[in-house]
Scaffold this motif. Structure first.
Motif, PDB file in Angstrom:
ATOM      1  N   ASN A  30       0.873  -1.119  -0.032  1.00 51.13           N
ATOM      2  CA  ASN A  30       0.179   0.083   0.060  1.00 51.13           C
ATOM      3  C   ASN A  30       0.767   1.298  -0.095  1.00 51.13           C
ATOM      4  N   ILE A  31       0.505   2.482  -0.615  1.00 55.75           N
ATOM      5  CA  ILE A  31       1.099   3.577  -0.710  1.00 55.75           C
ATOM      6  C   ILE A  31      -0.169   4.662  -0.071  1.00 55.75           C
ATOM      7  N   VAL A  32       0.125   5.179   1.177  1.00 57.58           N
ATOM      8  CA  VAL A  32      -0.783   5.939   1.676  1.00 57.58           C
ATOM      9  C   VAL A  32      -0.357   7.577   1.582  1.00 57.58           C
ATOM     10  N   PHE A  33      -1.050   8.054   1.275  1.00 61.97           N
ATOM     11  CA  PHE A  33      -0.522   9.663   0.839  1.00 61.97           C
ATOM     12  C   PHE A  33      -0.729  10.561   1.862  1.00 61.97           C
ATOM     13  N   LEU A  34      -0.316   9.995   3.111  1.00 68.09           N
ATOM     14  CA  LEU A  34       0.100  10.971   4.273  1.00 68.09           C
ATOM     15  C   LEU A  34       0.952  10.623   5.185  1.00 68.09           C
ATOM     16  N   PRO A  35       1.527  11.384   6.296  1.00 62.10           N
ATOM     17  CA  PRO A  35       2.653  10.848   6.766  1.00 62.10           C
ATOM     18  C   PRO A  35       2.122   9.977   7.934  1.00 62.10           C
ATOM     19  N   GLY A  75       2.967  10.446   2.512  1.00 63.22           N
ATOM     20  CA  GLY A  75       2.721  11.885   2.522  1.00 63.22           C
ATOM     21  C   GLY A  75       2.121  12.322   1.441  1.00 63.22           C
ATOM     22  N   PRO A  76       1.688  13.542   1.288  1.00 59.64           N
ATOM     23  CA  PRO A  76       1.191  14.156   0.137  1.00 59.64           C
ATOM     24  C   PRO A  76       2.248  14.429  -0.926  1.00 59.64           C
ATOM     25  N   CYS A  77       1.886  14.229  -2.159  1.00 59.65           N
ATOM     26  CA  CYS A  77       2.744  14.451  -3.581  1.00 59.65           C
ATOM     27  C   CYS A  77       2.331  15.909  -3.737  1.00 59.65           C
ATOM     28  N   GLY A  96      -7.015  16.008   1.021  1.00 59.39           N
ATOM     29  CA  GLY A  96      -6.369  16.800   0.207  1.00 59.39           C
ATOM     30  C   GLY A  96      -5.825  18.123   0.619  1.00 59.39           C
ATOM     31  N   SER A  97      -7.024  18.939   1.128  1.00 63.96           N
ATOM     32  CA  SER A  97      -6.869  20.121   1.787  1.00 63.96           C
ATOM     33  C   SER A  97      -6.054  19.959   3.120  1.00 63.96           C
ATOM     34  N   VAL A  98      -6.415  18.957   3.997  1.00 62.15           N
ATOM     35  CA  VAL A  98      -5.731  18.943   5.243  1.00 62.15           C
ATOM     36  C   VAL A  98      -4.280  18.781   4.907  1.00 62.15           C
ATOM     37  N   MET A  99      -3.702  17.723   4.076  1.00 60.31           N
ATOM     38  CA  MET A  99      -2.209  17.659   3.709  1.00 60.31           C
ATOM     39  C   MET A  99      -1.924  19.004   3.060  1.00 60.31           C
ATOM     40  N   GLU A 100      -2.464  19.920   2.460  1.00 60.04           N
ATOM     41  CA  GLU A 100      -1.982  20.836   1.601  1.00 60.04           C
ATOM     42  C   GLU A 100      -1.724  21.888   2.895  1.00 60.04           C
ATOM     43  N   SER A 101      -2.775  21.978   3.827  1.00 68.17           N
ATOM     44  CA  SER A 101      -2.506  23.174   4.948  1.00 68.17           C
ATOM     45  C   SER A 101      -1.444  22.904   5.745  1.00 68.17           C
ATOM     46  N   LEU A 102      -1.426  21.621   5.891  1.00 71.08           N
ATOM     47  CA  LEU A 102      -0.242  21.360   6.699  1.00 71.08           C
ATOM     48  C   LEU A 102       1.245  21.300   6.187  1.00 71.08           C
ATOM     49  N   ALA A 103       1.323  21.009   4.804  1.00 75.98           N
ATOM     50  CA  ALA A 103       2.272  21.202   4.176  1.00 75.98           C
ATOM     51  C   ALA A 103       3.118  22.411   4.008  1.00 75.98           C
ATOM     52  N   HIS A 104       1.922  23.381   4.342  1.00 74.99           N
ATOM     53  CA  HIS A 104       1.991  25.086   4.394  1.00 74.99           C
ATOM     54  C   HIS A 104       2.266  25.511   5.884  1.00 74.99           C
ATOM     55  N   GLY A 105       2.275  24.711   6.755  1.00 72.93           N
ATOM     56  CA  GLY A 105       2.381  24.993   8.110  1.00 72.93           C
ATOM     57  C   GLY A 105       0.938  25.595   8.733  1.00 72.93           C
ATOM     58  N   ARG A 108       4.213  19.679   9.971  1.00 71.43           N
ATOM     59  CA  ARG A 108       4.654  20.067   8.731  1.00 71.43           C
ATOM     60  C   ARG A 108       6.287  19.485   8.188  1.00 71.43           C
ATOM     61  N   ARG A 109       6.860  19.352   9.383  1.00 67.17           N
ATOM     62  CA  ARG A 109       8.200  18.591   9.088  1.00 67.17           C
ATOM     63  C   ARG A 109       7.994  16.895   8.783  1.00 67.17           C
ATOM     64  N   HIS A 110       6.977  16.545   9.356  1.00 67.53           N
ATOM     65  CA  HIS A 110       6.918  15.050   9.005  1.00 67.53           C
ATOM     66  C   HIS A 110       6.293  15.046   7.539  1.00 67.53           C
ATOM     67  N   VAL A 111       5.470  15.621   7.227  1.00 67.56           N
ATOM     68  CA  VAL A 111       4.844  16.141   5.612  1.00 67.56           C
ATOM     69  C   VAL A 111       6.074  15.896   4.827  1.00 67.56           C
ATOM     70  N   HIS A 112       7.173  16.805   5.028  1.00 62.48           N
ATOM     71  CA  HIS A 112       8.081  17.081   4.023  1.00 62.48           C
ATOM     72  C   HIS A 112       9.232  16.076   4.222  1.00 62.48           C
ATOM     73  N   GLU A 113       9.155  15.378   5.353  1.00 58.14           N
ATOM     74  CA  GLU A 113      10.261  14.224   5.355  1.00 58.14           C
ATOM     75  C   GLU A 113       9.595  12.910   5.036  1.00 58.14           C
ATOM     76  N   ALA A 114       8.215  12.740   4.528  1.00 63.67           N
ATOM     77  CA  ALA A 114       7.634  11.448   4.352  1.00 63.67           C
ATOM     78  C   ALA A 114       8.322  10.955   2.865  1.00 63.67           C
ATOM     79  N   GLY A 115       8.685  11.715   2.129  1.00 61.08           N
ATOM     80  CA  GLY A 115       9.139  11.297   0.787  1.00 61.08           C
ATOM     81  C   GLY A 115       8.366  11.497  -0.440  1.00 61.08           C
ATOM     82  N   GLY A 116       6.963  11.879  -0.257  1.00 62.51           N
ATOM     83  CA  GLY A 116       6.344  12.152  -1.258  1.00 62.51           C
ATOM     84  C   GLY A 116       6.491  11.330  -2.609  1.00 62.51           C
TER      85      GLY A 116
END
Length: 435
Positions: A196-201, A219-221, A328-337, A396-404
């Protein structure tokens, strides 16, 4: 930049579900696979062909009768059968397209699984589930958690002898027989029976400690977030990739209820605008294709509406985001802090909202109990509370470190190389969520 794996040029098949929130998360990963020299063949409905082609993948249109505009609105049985029908809808088109050119990996959305898994078993190729929302696994069931969020009357029980079920089984049998595909039940149930690939951290996932390496939380791509999560997204002096600019003298709040259907969407947007009419916030409202600005009536000077606007242009300046709690909106918001006020409607959104609030990433307000004072207080709290700011910064750090997208492409390439894990093709649970 990730180098192409030496000597490996594969062919990846992707079966999608006809909803933007299901397809968009995988598009950057498909683009990364193409960039590495692989071919990607993606089965989509007509309205998503340009989105997929933008990744460099081949978009193959399959016939779909899924009621994508408003989601399934029939009886409980009709709604369930609509999802099962959609899971088989790409099969005939895929058989024709892959004749003499079979894929090395078959990936499928979690809501469109059966056709892809039947073909993977018939052709003995690895199968990969793509999960755009909270995952189900050994220690957590999204279906069970969604059932707790049902607020309406209990649906009528399903009669196993209903003629509609027999008709579906007969149609399915004819389809599989015509293409000489083994129609026997897929062994085992649950996403834990395959990759499985899961698009969240993983840090956002409930019961995360129960998920093993069969689940890659990438994480989100998101292509438009800062590469460095230490950057301040509210820094108005930083280069802006788009044309929107924040106003002088007011902090910004973004308001969007997403693209999926909800009753009285215009009325709820009006409620939010009126609740914040005398606030110090500058409110940016995106309407989508279901609501027009005229339906909101006269607006205060500090409220602006847009039919469409690229959310990253606003989020990088925003103090808070009032969102329907789509993943998608939640991940986008977190990616921007950016902290959130989550106002969900559908049951999957309610689960996501409660998880986000439980992690101190914002506050959840259920629409049936929201009032103007509660909304104003929630916006003020999420925009100013130090503990929320700290939790959002950590996520936000977890989102960016997840790999995308890069990590997702790594997972696909590992399956191409095989046989790192037995090629099992068991069916995941049918997670019936609103698109």
């Amino acid at each position: 930049m990730h180098p192409q794996t030496p000597g490996l040029r594969g062919h990846v098949g992707v079966c999608t579900f006809p909803a933007y929130a299901h397809i968009a998360p995988a598009v950057p990963m498909m683009a990364e696979l193409v960039r590495r020299g692989h071919r990607v063949t993606c089965f989509v409905t007509e309205r998503f062909t340009e989105l997929v082609r933008g990744s460099g993948a081949e978009a193959v249109v399959y016939p779909s009768r899924f009621p994508w505009a408003n989601g399934p609105t029939g009886s409980a049985l009709e709604n369930i059968l609509a999802f099962f029908e959609e899971g088989l809808a790409p099969l005939e088109t895929a058989v024709a397209r892959f004749d003499g050119d079979r894929p090395d990996v078959l990936a499928h959305d979690l809501a469109a699984s059966e056709g892809a898994r039947l073909l993977a078993r018939a052709w003995d190729v690895p199968v990969l589930q793509l999960c755009p929302t909270i995952a189900s696994g050994p220690g957590f069931s999204m279906s069970e958690r969604q059932n707790r969020e049902v607020t309406g009357p209990e649906p009528d029980p399903i009669d196993p002898h209903d003629p509609a079920i027999a008709e579906f089984v007969e149609r399915r049998g004819r389809l599989l027989d015509a293409h000489r595909i083994d129609g026997s039940p897929l062994d085992g149930f649950g996403a834990e029976h395959g990759d499985n690939i899961v698009f969240l951290p993983k840090e956002f996932q409930p019961a995360a400690e129960t998920f093993d390496d069969r689940f890659s939380f990438i994480g989100p791509c998101l292509a438009e977030t800062s590469a460095d999560p230490s950057d301040d997204p509210s820094d108005a002096a930083a280069p802006d990739p788009g044309g929107w600019r924040p106003p002088e003298g007011r902090k910004v709040v973004l308001l969007s209820l997403g693209s999926s259907y909800t009753p009285d969407q215009a009325a709820f947007l009006r409620f939010c605008v009126e609740a914040l009419a005398d606030s110090p916030w500058h409110l940016v409202v995106t309407l989508g294709h279901r609501v027009t600005a005229d339906e909101l009536g006269p607006l205060p000077a500090h409220v602006e509406t847009h039919q469409w606007l690229r959310h990253p242009e606003v989020l990088r300046h925003a103090a808070a985001f009032i969102t329907h709690a789509g993943m998608g909106s939640v991940m986008e918001s977190l990616a921007h802090g950016v902290p959130m006020v989550l106002v969900p409607y559908h049951i999957d959104q309610r689960v996501i909202a409660r998880q986000a609030a439980g992690l101190d990433l914002g506050r959840a307000l259920m629409r049936e109990s929201a009032d103007p004072a509660a909304l104003r207080a929630a916006v003020e709290e999420v925009a100013t509370a130090p503990r929320i700011a700290a939790a959002v910064a950590a996520m936000r750090r977890h989102v960016h470190e997840a790999g995308g997208a890069s990590r997702g492409a790594d997972v696909v390439e590992r399956l191409m190389r095989g046989p790192g894990r037995p090629r099992t093709h068991h069916a995941p649970p049918k997670e019936v969520t609103h698109p």
